[in-house]
Design a protein around this motif. Sequence first.
Motif, PDB file in Angstrom:
ATOM      1  N   GLN A 201     -12.299   0.218  -5.957  1.00 40.68           N
ATOM      2  CA  GLN A 201     -13.302   1.272  -5.464  1.00 40.68           C
ATOM      3  C   GLN A 201     -12.697   2.457  -4.983  1.00 40.68           C
ATOM      4  O   GLN A 201     -11.529   2.574  -4.594  1.00 40.68           O
ATOM      5  N   GLN A 202     -13.438   3.631  -5.284  1.00 44.88           N
ATOM      6  CA  GLN A 202     -12.939   5.002  -4.782  1.00 44.88           C
ATOM      7  C   GLN A 202     -11.570   5.326  -5.281  1.00 44.88           C
ATOM      8  O   GLN A 202     -10.886   6.323  -4.687  1.00 44.88           O
ATOM      9  N   CYS A 203     -11.515   5.018  -6.684  1.00 42.53           N
ATOM     10  CA  CYS A 203     -10.245   5.425  -7.441  1.00 42.53           C
ATOM     11  C   CYS A 203     -10.560   6.832  -8.010  1.00 42.53           C
ATOM     12  O   CYS A 203     -11.482   6.688  -8.815  1.00 42.53           O
TER      13      CYS A 203
ATOM     14  N   SER B 285      -3.603  -0.785  -2.257  1.00 46.72           N
ATOM     15  CA  SER B 285      -4.599   0.586  -1.861  1.00 46.72           C
ATOM     16  C   SER B 285      -3.565   1.932  -1.909  1.00 46.72           C
ATOM     17  O   SER B 285      -2.175   1.697  -1.688  1.00 46.72           O
ATOM     18  N   HIS B 286      -4.315   3.015  -2.165  1.00 43.80           N
ATOM     19  CA  HIS B 286      -3.535   4.227  -2.274  1.00 43.80           C
ATOM     20  C   HIS B 286      -2.426   4.296  -3.056  1.00 43.80           C
ATOM     21  O   HIS B 286      -1.352   5.079  -2.857  1.00 43.80           O
TER      22      HIS B 286
ATOM     23  N   SER C 292       0.910  -1.257  -0.121  1.00 42.50           N
ATOM     24  CA  SER C 292       0.100  -0.035   0.105  1.00 42.50           C
ATOM     25  C   SER C 292       0.981   1.169  -0.027  1.00 42.50           C
ATOM     26  O   SER C 292       1.937   1.294   0.433  1.00 42.50           O
TER      27      SER C 292
ATOM     28  N   GLU D 286      -0.520   5.891  -6.137  1.00 45.40           N
ATOM     29  CA  GLU D 286      -0.589   6.698  -7.281  1.00 45.40           C
ATOM     30  C   GLU D 286       0.397   6.457  -8.352  1.00 45.40           C
ATOM     31  O   GLU D 286       1.523   6.111  -8.352  1.00 45.40           O
TER      32      GLU D 286
ATOM     33  N   ALA E 261      -8.004   0.062  -4.018  1.00 46.41           N
ATOM     34  CA  ALA E 261      -8.656   1.066  -3.570  1.00 46.41           C
ATOM     35  C   ALA E 261      -7.993   2.393  -3.412  1.00 46.41           C
ATOM     36  O   ALA E 261      -6.802   2.133  -3.070  1.00 46.41           O
ATOM     37  N   ASP E 262      -8.869   3.375  -3.366  1.00 49.15           N
ATOM     38  CA  ASP E 262      -8.350   4.750  -3.179  1.00 49.15           C
ATOM     39  C   ASP E 262      -7.129   5.223  -3.784  1.00 49.15           C
ATOM     40  O   ASP E 262      -6.360   6.164  -3.341  1.00 49.15           O
TER      41      ASP E 262
ATOM     42  N   GLN F 133     -15.865   5.384  -8.250  1.00 43.41           N
ATOM     43  CA  GLN F 133     -14.884   5.782  -9.048  1.00 43.41           C
ATOM     44  C   GLN F 133     -15.286   7.321  -9.579  1.00 43.41           C
ATOM     45  O   GLN F 133     -16.450   7.424  -9.626  1.00 43.41           O
TER      46      GLN F 133
END
Length: 217
Positions: A108-110, A68-69, A48, A71, A88-89, A130
């Motif tokens: 999700q939530q990207c 996750s997270h 992550s 970039e 995610a994220d 998203q």
Amino acid sequence: MKLLPPSLPQTLSPAPDFSIQAAHSAETQEPLSGLLVEHALLTGADLSGLTLEGVRFQGCRFLECDCSHWEMTDVVFQDCDLSGSTFADGIWCRVALEDCRALGTAFQQCGLQHVSFRGCKLSYANFTAQRVKGGLWSGCDLSQASMASCVWKGVAYSECNLTGVRFFHTPLAGVDFTTCRLEGLILSDAGEELRGVIVDRWQAGELARRLGIVIRE
């Protein structure tokens, strides 16, 4: 909207042990850049919070990993298996997934900008909430995937299997599904998500039945 492809460096440095480099990057907060990661196999790893710039993943298997997270800017996944992992994220810019397997993977939530999925197996994947500005799904199996509560701009679908996809509270206005398989979509009771969607006459009949409309010929 014209989709911008990833722009990779002409020369990439081999990364024979991605897990070690990822751990170092997470500790130092330095981005991973200009790498070629081939045939890495990680299961249940905590990856992550990484930043990746100009990276190609080729034939890798990240199974049930925490990604996750992430970039990512100018990143390519080719012939990779990401099944059961979570992305995610994340924040993705000019990212491409080609011929990848991501069954039940969490996206999700990207925030996605200029991102493409081509020839990918994405059954039961989670794309909920998203925010997409420039996205393409082409030749993908998205059966039973969740795309609820998304905000889309400049999104396109081509020759995808969308059987049983959950589009609950995702406006589909202007999205062209005419080359896709649409069956058993999960929508709100009123089906307001369909306002302005582009379908052919056969798909329109299927959607009408989903909404309880009787068509007589």
